[in-house]
Design a protein around this motif. Structure first.
Motif, PDB file in Angstrom:
ATOM      1  N   THR A  32       1.129  -1.083   0.108  1.00  0.00           N
ATOM      2  CA  THR A  32       0.096   0.218   0.337  1.00  0.00           C
ATOM      3  C   THR A  32       1.043   1.091   0.112  1.00  0.00           C
ATOM      4  N   GLY A  33       1.937   1.404   0.454  1.00  0.00           N
ATOM      5  CA  GLY A  33       3.111   2.250   0.900  1.00  0.00           C
ATOM      6  C   GLY A  33       3.321   3.393   0.074  1.00  0.00           C
ATOM      7  N   ARG A  34       4.039   1.695  -0.846  1.00  0.00           N
ATOM      8  CA  ARG A  34       4.228   1.577  -2.393  1.00  0.00           C
ATOM      9  C   ARG A  34       3.365   2.425  -3.417  1.00  0.00           C
ATOM     10  N   LEU A  35       2.241   1.307  -3.628  1.00  0.00           N
ATOM     11  CA  LEU A  35       0.970   2.325  -4.645  1.00  0.00           C
ATOM     12  C   LEU A  35       1.011   3.676  -4.237  1.00  0.00           C
ATOM     13  N   ALA A  36       0.500   4.382  -3.397  1.00  0.00           N
ATOM     14  CA  ALA A  36      -0.083   5.411  -2.778  1.00  0.00           C
ATOM     15  C   ALA A  36       1.177   6.355  -3.037  1.00  0.00           C
ATOM     16  N   ALA A  37       2.684   5.581  -2.402  1.00  0.00           N
ATOM     17  CA  ALA A  37       3.467   7.107  -2.500  1.00  0.00           C
ATOM     18  C   ALA A  37       4.081   7.500  -4.471  1.00  0.00           C
ATOM     19  N   GLY A  38       3.548   6.162  -5.242  1.00  0.00           N
ATOM     20  CA  GLY A  38       3.546   5.706  -6.699  1.00  0.00           C
ATOM     21  C   GLY A  38       3.033   7.297  -7.158  1.00  0.00           C
ATOM     22  N   LEU A  39       1.764   6.866  -6.177  1.00  0.00           N
ATOM     23  CA  LEU A  39       1.119   7.550  -7.633  1.00  0.00           C
ATOM     24  C   LEU A  39       0.529   9.100  -7.053  1.00  0.00           C
ATOM     25  N   SER A  40       1.017   9.281  -5.850  1.00  0.00           N
ATOM     26  CA  SER A  40       1.021  11.041  -5.611  1.00  0.00           C
ATOM     27  C   SER A  40       2.224  11.339  -6.093  1.00  0.00           C
ATOM     28  N   THR A  41       3.262  10.345  -5.967  1.00  0.00           N
ATOM     29  CA  THR A  41       4.854  11.247  -6.452  1.00  0.00           C
ATOM     30  C   THR A  41       4.074  11.546  -7.553  1.00  0.00           C
ATOM     31  N   LEU A  42       3.441  10.956  -9.095  1.00  0.00           N
ATOM     32  CA  LEU A  42       3.627  10.988 -10.120  1.00  0.00           C
ATOM     33  C   LEU A  42       2.336  12.275  -9.971  1.00  0.00           C
ATOM     34  N   ALA A  43       1.970  12.481  -9.454  1.00  0.00           N
ATOM     35  CA  ALA A  43       0.982  13.583  -9.726  1.00  0.00           C
ATOM     36  C   ALA A  43       1.935  14.895  -9.522  1.00  0.00           C
ATOM     37  N   VAL A  44       3.053  15.208  -8.292  1.00  0.00           N
ATOM     38  CA  VAL A  44       3.694  16.180  -7.595  1.00  0.00           C
ATOM     39  C   VAL A  44       4.191  16.059  -9.159  1.00  0.00           C
ATOM     40  N   ALA A  45       5.084  15.528  -9.838  1.00  0.00           N
ATOM     41  CA  ALA A  45       5.996  15.660 -10.569  1.00  0.00           C
ATOM     42  C   ALA A  45       5.034  15.833 -11.970  1.00  0.00           C
ATOM     43  N   GLY A  46       4.416  15.585 -12.263  1.00  0.00           N
ATOM     44  CA  GLY A  46       3.298  16.286 -13.381  1.00  0.00           C
ATOM     45  C   GLY A  46       3.436  17.681 -12.591  1.00  0.00           C
ATOM     46  N   TYR A  47       2.798  17.901 -11.519  1.00  0.00           N
ATOM     47  CA  TYR A  47       2.661  19.255 -10.890  1.00  0.00           C
ATOM     48  C   TYR A  47       4.213  20.247 -11.261  1.00  0.00           C
ATOM     49  N   THR A  48       5.151  19.617 -10.594  1.00  0.00           N
ATOM     50  CA  THR A  48       6.781  20.424 -10.975  1.00  0.00           C
ATOM     51  C   THR A  48       6.859  21.353 -11.914  1.00  0.00           C
TER      52      THR A  48
END
Length: 103
Positions: free
Chosen positions: A49-65
């Protein structure tokens, strides 16, 4: 040193449980503990669950950045470091929350 009032363990340390309170397998455990197989199952689910949540939220943050990033080399470096740190911190927080929630 005095025990905290909200301590999950009793003041009497000699108490034993004869089955796991989570899976009800017969084992000898200190009062309030769970068996190794349950601990491993909780840890495995927390990792997943940690990998999944971190991966999805990191994709969103990377896109915004990426969208908001100025065309500067130093700004890109700071953005990349921020996204990497976001992944690791999100992973740690979600794992800890899952461990506490699943017990």
């Amino acid at each position: 040193m005095l025990r905290h009032w909200n301590s999950p363990r009793p003041l009497v340390t000699g108490l034993l449980e004869h089955e796991c309170p989570r899976c009800h397998r017969p084992v000898e455990l200190p009062f309030g503990e769970i068996c190794k197989s349950c601990q491993e199952e909780i840890e495995q689910r927390a990792r997943r669950t940690g990998r999944l949540a971190a991966g999805l939220s990191t994709l969103a943050v990377a896109g915004y950045t990426l969208v908001r990033m100025p065309d500067d080399e130093q700004a890109r470096l700071v953005g990349v470091v921020g996204v990497i740190l976001w992944y690791f911190l999100t992973n740690l927080v979600v794992r800890r929350a899952m461990r506490q929630w699943r017990k």
